[in-house]
Design a protein around this motif. Structure first.
Motif, PDB file in Angstrom:
ATOM      1  N   TYR A 167       0.820  -1.184   0.000  1.00  0.00           N
ATOM      2  CA  TYR A 167       0.000   0.000   0.000  1.00  0.00           C
ATOM      3  C   TYR A 167       0.862   1.243   0.000  1.00  0.00           C
ATOM      4  O   TYR A 167       2.041   1.202   0.285  1.00  0.00           O
ATOM      5  CB  TYR A 167      -0.960   0.018   1.187  1.00  0.00           C
ATOM      6  CG  TYR A 167      -0.311  -0.026   2.536  1.00  0.00           C
ATOM      7  CD1 TYR A 167      -0.072  -1.254   3.156  1.00  0.00           C
ATOM      8  CD2 TYR A 167       0.044   1.144   3.192  1.00  0.00           C
ATOM      9  CE1 TYR A 167       0.514  -1.302   4.406  1.00  0.00           C
ATOM     10  CE2 TYR A 167       0.636   1.088   4.445  1.00  0.00           C
ATOM     11  CZ  TYR A 167       0.860  -0.128   5.041  1.00  0.00           C
ATOM     12  OH  TYR A 167       1.429  -0.161   6.284  1.00  0.00           O
ATOM     13  N   ARG A 210       2.214   5.570   4.060  1.00  0.00           N
ATOM     14  CA  ARG A 210       1.351   6.474   4.810  1.00  0.00           C
ATOM     15  C   ARG A 210       2.087   7.716   5.290  1.00  0.00           C
ATOM     16  O   ARG A 210       1.481   8.730   5.566  1.00  0.00           O
ATOM     17  CB  ARG A 210       0.739   5.766   6.015  1.00  0.00           C
ATOM     18  CG  ARG A 210       1.717   5.387   7.106  1.00  0.00           C
ATOM     19  CD  ARG A 210       0.967   4.906   8.346  1.00  0.00           C
ATOM     20  NE  ARG A 210       0.263   3.689   8.090  1.00  0.00           N
ATOM     21  CZ  ARG A 210       0.810   2.486   8.190  1.00  0.00           C
ATOM     22  NH1 ARG A 210       2.073   2.363   8.474  1.00  0.00           N
ATOM     23  NH2 ARG A 210       0.104   1.420   7.989  1.00  0.00           N
ATOM     24  N   SER A 244      -6.240   6.653   0.636  1.00  0.00           N
ATOM     25  CA  SER A 244      -5.071   6.014   1.246  1.00  0.00           C
ATOM     26  C   SER A 244      -4.574   6.812   2.437  1.00  0.00           C
ATOM     27  O   SER A 244      -4.253   6.259   3.493  1.00  0.00           O
ATOM     28  CB  SER A 244      -3.938   5.876   0.222  1.00  0.00           C
ATOM     29  OG  SER A 244      -4.279   4.972  -0.796  1.00  0.00           O
ATOM     30  N   ASN A 245      -4.508   8.116   2.255  1.00  0.00           N
ATOM     31  CA  ASN A 245      -3.995   8.963   3.329  1.00  0.00           C
ATOM     32  C   ASN A 245      -4.903   8.929   4.552  1.00  0.00           C
ATOM     33  O   ASN A 245      -4.435   8.775   5.686  1.00  0.00           O
ATOM     34  CB  ASN A 245      -3.845  10.395   2.830  1.00  0.00           C
ATOM     35  CG  ASN A 245      -3.084  11.271   3.806  1.00  0.00           C
ATOM     36  OD1 ASN A 245      -1.965  10.952   4.183  1.00  0.00           O
ATOM     37  ND2 ASN A 245      -3.685  12.359   4.218  1.00  0.00           N
ATOM     38  N   SER A 305      -4.773   5.441   6.447  1.00  0.00           N
ATOM     39  CA  SER A 305      -3.524   5.163   7.151  1.00  0.00           C
ATOM     40  C   SER A 305      -3.282   6.126   8.303  1.00  0.00           C
ATOM     41  O   SER A 305      -2.895   5.713   9.401  1.00  0.00           O
ATOM     42  CB  SER A 305      -2.348   5.201   6.176  1.00  0.00           C
ATOM     43  OG  SER A 305      -2.266   6.449   5.527  1.00  0.00           O
ATOM     44  N   ASP A 340      -3.230   5.041  12.251  1.00  0.00           N
ATOM     45  CA  ASP A 340      -1.980   5.243  12.978  1.00  0.00           C
ATOM     46  C   ASP A 340      -2.196   6.114  14.209  1.00  0.00           C
ATOM     47  O   ASP A 340      -1.722   5.799  15.302  1.00  0.00           O
ATOM     48  CB  ASP A 340      -0.950   5.876  12.043  1.00  0.00           C
ATOM     49  CG  ASP A 340       0.385   6.125  12.729  1.00  0.00           C
ATOM     50  OD1 ASP A 340       1.005   5.166  13.203  1.00  0.00           O
ATOM     51  OD2 ASP A 340       0.816   7.308  12.780  1.00  0.00           O
ATOM     52  N   VAL A 376      -4.678  -1.747   9.685  1.00  0.00           N
ATOM     53  CA  VAL A 376      -3.654  -1.423   8.693  1.00  0.00           C
ATOM     54  C   VAL A 376      -2.322  -1.902   9.264  1.00  0.00           C
ATOM     55  O   VAL A 376      -1.888  -1.400  10.305  1.00  0.00           O
ATOM     56  CB  VAL A 376      -3.592   0.088   8.411  1.00  0.00           C
ATOM     57  CG1 VAL A 376      -2.500   0.407   7.387  1.00  0.00           C
ATOM     58  CG2 VAL A 376      -4.949   0.597   7.923  1.00  0.00           C
ATOM     59  N   TYR A 434       1.459  -2.343  10.201  1.00  0.00           N
ATOM     60  CA  TYR A 434       2.758  -1.678  10.128  1.00  0.00           C
ATOM     61  C   TYR A 434       3.725  -2.619   9.411  1.00  0.00           C
ATOM     62  O   TYR A 434       3.511  -3.837   9.371  1.00  0.00           O
ATOM     63  CB  TYR A 434       3.276  -1.342  11.525  1.00  0.00           C
ATOM     64  CG  TYR A 434       2.496  -0.244  12.211  1.00  0.00           C
ATOM     65  CD1 TYR A 434       2.712   1.087  11.892  1.00  0.00           C
ATOM     66  CD2 TYR A 434       1.527  -0.541  13.168  1.00  0.00           C
ATOM     67  CE1 TYR A 434       1.993   2.103  12.517  1.00  0.00           C
ATOM     68  CE2 TYR A 434       0.803   0.454  13.796  1.00  0.00           C
ATOM     69  CZ  TYR A 434       1.038   1.783  13.458  1.00  0.00           C
ATOM     70  OH  TYR A 434       0.322   2.772  14.073  1.00  0.00           O
ATOM     71  N   ASN A 479       7.452   2.951   7.551  1.00  0.00           N
ATOM     72  CA  ASN A 479       6.121   2.451   7.897  1.00  0.00           C
ATOM     73  C   ASN A 479       6.116   1.556   9.124  1.00  0.00           C
ATOM     74  O   ASN A 479       5.227   0.730   9.294  1.00  0.00           O
ATOM     75  CB  ASN A 479       5.533   1.681   6.708  1.00  0.00           C
ATOM     76  CG  ASN A 479       5.230   2.597   5.545  1.00  0.00           C
ATOM     77  OD1 ASN A 479       4.837   3.739   5.740  1.00  0.00           O
ATOM     78  ND2 ASN A 479       5.432   2.103   4.339  1.00  0.00           N
TER      79      ASN A 479
END
Length: 484
Positions: free
Chosen positions: A5, A8, A48-49, A52, A56, A245, A247, A253
């Motif tokens: 992916y 991030r 995507s942003n 992630s 996080d 998601v 790591y 990442n």
């Protein structure tokens, strides 16, 4: 788990470069226009942003760094004063969450959008607004993200309407998004959580609905929607549906705590609360979530020991507590850069919620079956071996003795590191019964919200004052609507 992916952490730099490129061509549209360069950021990149960054922040900043103290998974040895209930406003999360919600609005308005992108954006929007309202109470909702329309001072909606408005409330939004995804032929890209699988997004949306109906259950009398969800077959079906998601092992990442200063990691210690629970259950998850004390390992007799929450440094010294003889968090939280996932929701949580709903009489079903499925799923998620006799122990089995307490305590443990979810559950149910530490800064009371950000008083004071008067004061002890 899908580990291919978009980075991030480098995405903001990509976004900055795109915007810089647009700025550099200002005034030269005709002579410098590149027909092959996109003028808009595609919805897949924004998606995507948001996925992630939100995951996080929930897991690291809000989970490990903050909520693990409130839920008494972690105790502090000196510096993390939230363990003593110096709450503050958590303004960074407020501001960052509204920025992510703004990005979701951009997805919905993007030229490249479709109804699938819009439905997924609505699911994430509902999740993010639940975070805001459950941490602060009444918050800007209907009028939020309208600066482009000239509204820089949004009104605060009541928490009741945020959840239950039949057209635009969180529950209605999730239901409509699920229905859209069930019927659409559109597709999405940029989804590193479910690999662009819209069926998994639909099951996630419905599982969130179940979570939030249970959240506000004290204010409900009709649980037919909850029963429909339980009967639908459209909830999470196993750990393969976990909303996480992963790591990665390689920079940048990695799980942030694996790269943080050693002192920050050593600040987080096993608590007496979780130590006593895991001992009572003879629970092998202890070996994954925490480490034996350094002193006991040196002595050749590894043991786990917790520290009472809410102690200041002076009390620790006065009691002669040897910090080398207090357990740290497990290797997955420090020594393995990809040892944990960034979480939204686990299948195990859903199973414990179903068990609770049956036990409380909200829905029909087999509470023990849901409960045991939740335990098995969490053991499997942590890659821990479930002992053959574990479920039959008197302290674990649903044998009519404190069944609800057992369900909620197992659920509490499964929420470790998952943002503030364990804190929300403790506030809603009172289980497990967490006691403030002796050096707490809140007069022996368990806090139930954050202060509103100071910026709200400065730039949105009229609406801030109205909300404060309505909820009963901007105080960390002011209960929100679903708690009262």
């Amino acid at each position: 788990m899908n580990k291919s992916y978009l980075n991030r952490f480098t995405f903001p730099f990509l976004l900055a470069l795109i915007l810089m490129g647009a700025a550099c061509t200002e005034g030269f549209e005709e002579i410098n226009e590149n027909p092959n360069a996109p003028e808009q950021i595609g919805p897949q990149f924004l998606l995507s942003n948001v996925i992630s960054v939100a995951a996080d922040r929930n897991t690291y900043e809000q989970g490990f760094r903050l909520a693990n103290y409130l839920a008494q998974f972690a105790s502090s040895v000196e510096f993390e004063r939230i363990d003593r209930y110096e709450m503050g406003s958590n303004a960074g999360y407020w501001n960052g969450t509204y920025r992510l919600i703004n990005d979701l609005e951009s997805i919905k308005k993007s030229p490249g959008t479709n109804e699938a992108y819009q439905a997924v954006a609505d699911i994430l929007r509902a999740y993010l607004f639940s975070q805001l309202t459950d941490m602060w109470g009444d918050v800007p909702y209907t009028d939020a993200i309208k600066a482009g329309e000239g509204n820089f001072a949004p009104a605060y909606d009541t928490q009741e309407s945020i959840y239950t408005d039949p057209q635009q409330g969180i529950l209605a939004t999730l239901r409509k998004a699920s229905e859209t995804l069930a019927a659409t032929n559109s597709r999405i890209q940029g989804d590193m959580m479910f690999g662009n699988d819209l069926n998994k997004w639909r099951r996630f949306a419905n599982s969130l609905r179940f979570r939030y109906i249970l959240r506000i259950s004290k204010r409900l009398s009709n649980f037919s929607e909850m029963q429909q969800l339980a009967d639908s077959g459209d909830l999470m079906r196993g750990n393969g549906d976990n909303a996480v998601v992963p790591y990665l092992a390689s920079a940048p990442n990695q799980w942030p705590m694996s790269q943080a200063a050693l002192g920050l990691y050593q600040e987080h210690r096993m608590t007496l609360t979780v130590d006593s629970v895991l001992r009572l259950w003879n629970d092998p998850r202890q070996n994954i979530l925490y480490k034996p004390t350094a002193a006991s390992v040196t002595a050749g007799n590894p043991q786990f020991k917790g520290l009472q929450n809410g102690l200041n440094r002076e009390t620790i010294n006065e009691r002669g507590i040897n910090l080398n003889d207090v357990s740290l968090f497990g290797a997955i939280f420090r020594d393995v850069p990809n040892g944990v996932d960034a979480q939204y929701m686990l299948y195990s949580e859903l199973q414990f919620s179903l068990a609770e709903a049956v036990e409380r009489g909200f829905i029909r079903g087999n509470a023990a079956a849901y409960y045991e499925a939740g335990i098995r799923a969490h053991f499997q998620y942590l890659r821990a071996e479930l002992p053959p006799s574990y479920l039959s122990q008197a302290s674990v089995a649903l044998n009519g003795d404190r069944n609800l307490e057992k369900i909620l305590t197992q659920k509490w443990l499964s929420l470790i590191n998952n943002g503030h979810e364990a804190w929300f559950q403790v506030r809603r149910t009172g289980m497990p019964a967490l006691k403030p530490g002796p050096d707490n800064l809140n007069e022996g009371r368990y806090p139930v919200r954050y202060f509103y950000p100071e910026s709200e008083q400065a730039v949105n004071n009229e609406n801030y004052q109205e909300a404060v008067a309505r909820i009963g004061g901007d105080d960390i002890n002011t209960k929100v609507w679903w708690e009262k």
